[in-house]
Write a protein that holds these residues in place. Structure first.
Motif, PDB file in Angstrom:
ATOM      1  N   ARG A   1       0.831  -1.185   0.000  1.00  0.00           N
ATOM      2  CA  ARG A   1       0.000   0.000   0.000  1.00  0.00           C
ATOM      3  C   ARG A   1       0.866   1.235   0.000  1.00  0.00           C
ATOM      4  NH1 ARG A   1      -4.168  -0.401   4.787  1.00  0.00           N
ATOM      5  NH2 ARG A   1      -2.396   0.540   5.737  1.00  0.00           N
ATOM      6  N   GLY A   2       0.566   2.125  -0.906  1.00  0.00           N
ATOM      7  CA  GLY A   2       1.295   3.375  -0.961  1.00  0.00           C
ATOM      8  C   GLY A   2       0.595   4.454  -0.157  1.00  0.00           C
ATOM      9  N   ILE A   3       1.229   5.598  -0.095  1.00  0.00           N
ATOM     10  CA  ILE A   3       0.692   6.714   0.680  1.00  0.00           C
ATOM     11  C   ILE A   3      -0.641   7.204   0.109  1.00  0.00           C
ATOM     12  CG2 ILE A   3       1.953   8.531  -0.545  1.00  0.00           C
ATOM     13  CD1 ILE A   3       1.340   8.335   3.245  1.00  0.00           C
ATOM     14  N   LYS A   4      -0.840   7.076  -1.204  1.00  0.00           N
ATOM     15  CA  LYS A   4      -2.120   7.485  -1.792  1.00  0.00           C
ATOM     16  C   LYS A   4      -3.274   6.698  -1.178  1.00  0.00           C
ATOM     17  CE  LYS A   4      -0.270   8.708  -6.310  1.00  0.00           C
ATOM     18  NZ  LYS A   4      -0.255   8.371  -7.740  1.00  0.00           N
ATOM     19  N   HIS A   5      -3.087   5.399  -1.026  1.00  0.00           N
ATOM     20  CA  HIS A   5      -4.119   4.541  -0.440  1.00  0.00           C
ATOM     21  C   HIS A   5      -4.383   4.932   1.017  1.00  0.00           C
ATOM     22  CE1 HIS A   5      -6.513   0.937   0.134  1.00  0.00           C
ATOM     23  NE2 HIS A   5      -5.805   0.669   1.211  1.00  0.00           N
ATOM     24  N   ILE A   6      -3.327   5.232   1.744  1.00  0.00           N
ATOM     25  CA  ILE A   6      -3.465   5.613   3.155  1.00  0.00           C
ATOM     26  C   ILE A   6      -4.196   6.943   3.283  1.00  0.00           C
ATOM     27  CG2 ILE A   6      -2.159   6.258   5.217  1.00  0.00           C
ATOM     28  CD1 ILE A   6      -0.098   4.088   4.278  1.00  0.00           C
ATOM     29  N   ILE A   7      -3.918   7.891   2.384  1.00  0.00           N
ATOM     30  CA  ILE A   7      -4.623   9.178   2.427  1.00  0.00           C
ATOM     31  C   ILE A   7      -6.104   8.974   2.122  1.00  0.00           C
ATOM     32  CG2 ILE A   7      -4.861  11.403   1.252  1.00  0.00           C
ATOM     33  CD1 ILE A   7      -1.789  11.493   1.097  1.00  0.00           C
ATOM     34  N   ILE A   8      -6.432   8.107   1.182  1.00  0.00           N
ATOM     35  CA  ILE A   8      -7.842   7.813   0.890  1.00  0.00           C
ATOM     36  C   ILE A   8      -8.530   7.226   2.116  1.00  0.00           C
ATOM     37  CG2 ILE A   8      -9.373   6.302  -0.456  1.00  0.00           C
ATOM     38  CD1 ILE A   8      -7.368   6.722  -2.815  1.00  0.00           C
ATOM     39  N   GLN A   9      -7.876   6.295   2.797  1.00  0.00           N
ATOM     40  CA  GLN A   9      -8.435   5.731   4.027  1.00  0.00           C
ATOM     41  C   GLN A   9      -8.610   6.820   5.080  1.00  0.00           C
ATOM     42  OE1 GLN A   9      -5.607   2.683   5.090  1.00  0.00           O
ATOM     43  NE2 GLN A   9      -7.029   1.086   4.431  1.00  0.00           N
ATOM     44  N   SER A  10      -7.641   7.701   5.178  1.00  0.00           N
ATOM     45  CA  SER A  10      -7.681   8.777   6.165  1.00  0.00           C
ATOM     46  C   SER A  10      -8.871   9.698   5.925  1.00  0.00           C
ATOM     47  CB  SER A  10      -6.373   9.572   6.109  1.00  0.00           C
ATOM     48  OG  SER A  10      -6.414  10.668   6.984  1.00  0.00           O
ATOM     49  N   ARG A  11      -9.149   9.992   4.669  1.00  0.00           N
ATOM     50  CA  ARG A  11     -10.276  10.888   4.342  1.00  0.00           C
ATOM     51  C   ARG A  11     -11.616  10.263   4.707  1.00  0.00           C
ATOM     52  NH1 ARG A  11      -7.832  13.010  -1.331  1.00  0.00           N
ATOM     53  NH2 ARG A  11      -6.360  14.464  -0.404  1.00  0.00           N
ATOM     54  N   GLY A  12     -11.691   8.953   4.716  1.00  0.00           N
ATOM     55  CA  GLY A  12     -12.929   8.277   5.082  1.00  0.00           C
ATOM     56  C   GLY A  12     -13.050   8.004   6.572  1.00  0.00           C
ATOM     57  N   TRP A  13     -12.052   8.397   7.329  1.00  0.00           N
ATOM     58  CA  TRP A  13     -12.002   8.129   8.765  1.00  0.00           C
ATOM     59  C   TRP A  13     -12.728   9.211   9.555  1.00  0.00           C
ATOM     60  CZ3 TRP A  13      -9.761  10.937  12.729  1.00  0.00           C
ATOM     61  CH2 TRP A  13      -9.582  10.270  13.944  1.00  0.00           C
ATOM     62  N   SER A  14     -13.327   8.826  10.679  1.00  0.00           N
ATOM     63  CA  SER A  14     -13.991   9.774  11.574  1.00  0.00           C
ATOM     64  C   SER A  14     -13.321   9.706  12.940  1.00  0.00           C
ATOM     65  CB  SER A  14     -15.466   9.403  11.722  1.00  0.00           C
ATOM     66  OG  SER A  14     -16.027  10.056  12.832  1.00  0.00           O
ATOM     67  N   LYS A  15     -13.256  10.833  13.631  1.00  0.00           N
ATOM     68  CA  LYS A  15     -12.620  10.834  14.956  1.00  0.00           C
ATOM     69  C   LYS A  15     -13.422  10.020  15.975  1.00  0.00           C
ATOM     70  CE  LYS A  15     -14.425  15.129  16.937  1.00  0.00           C
ATOM     71  NZ  LYS A  15     -14.031  16.405  17.519  1.00  0.00           N
ATOM     72  N   TYR A  16     -14.626   9.620  15.599  1.00  0.00           N
ATOM     73  CA  TYR A  16     -15.453   8.818  16.508  1.00  0.00           C
ATOM     74  C   TYR A  16     -15.221   7.323  16.326  1.00  0.00           C
ATOM     75  CZ  TYR A  16     -17.590  13.346  17.064  1.00  0.00           C
ATOM     76  OH  TYR A  16     -17.782  14.683  17.304  1.00  0.00           O
ATOM     77  N   GLU A  17     -14.404   6.948  15.367  1.00  0.00           N
ATOM     78  CA  GLU A  17     -14.103   5.533  15.163  1.00  0.00           C
ATOM     79  C   GLU A  17     -13.195   5.050  16.289  1.00  0.00           C
ATOM     80  OE1 GLU A  17     -13.023   4.271  11.239  1.00  0.00           O
ATOM     81  OE2 GLU A  17     -14.170   5.894  10.333  1.00  0.00           O
TER      82      GLU A  17
END
Length: 100
Positions: A1-17
């Motif tokens: 997994r590259g950083i692009k994939h990690i940034i996409i995951q990050s954008r879908g993340w919520s601080k309530y997770e």
């Protein structure tokens, strides 16, 4: 997994997770890796620059590396805006981790 994939995951993340943000985890995990680990991890740079000693890494980012750094910093700033200082997850120092 590259950083692009990690940034996409990050954008879908919520601080309530219940689990920490993927980008923060990725940067924190870099603390135990050698300097310039992200450049090495992404594998998209020319390790040797003409005129440097063998094995010496280039000191300046190329255009691709710089663009990735800008995307990482932008996402990091977006994440930071989600947290108040009191709510910042324990054990995370994203600015220091990014600088490393």
């Amino acid at each position: 997994r590259g950083i692009k994939h990690i940034i996409i995951q990050s954008r879908g993340w919520s601080k309530y997770e219940p689990h920490p943000n993927p980008l923060l985890v990725h940067l924190r995990d870099g603390r135990s890796k050698p300097k310039a680990w992200l450049r090495i991890y992404e594998g998209e740079y020319n390790k040797y620059e003409k005129g440097t000693k063998k094995g010496e890494m280039k000191s300046h980012l190329n255009e691709l590396e710089n663009n990735k750094l800008v995307r990482i910093k932008s996402e990091l700033e977006r994440i930071i805006l989600l947290f108040d200082l009191e709510q910042w997850p324990e054990g995370f120092t994203p600015h220091a981790d990014l600088a490393y």
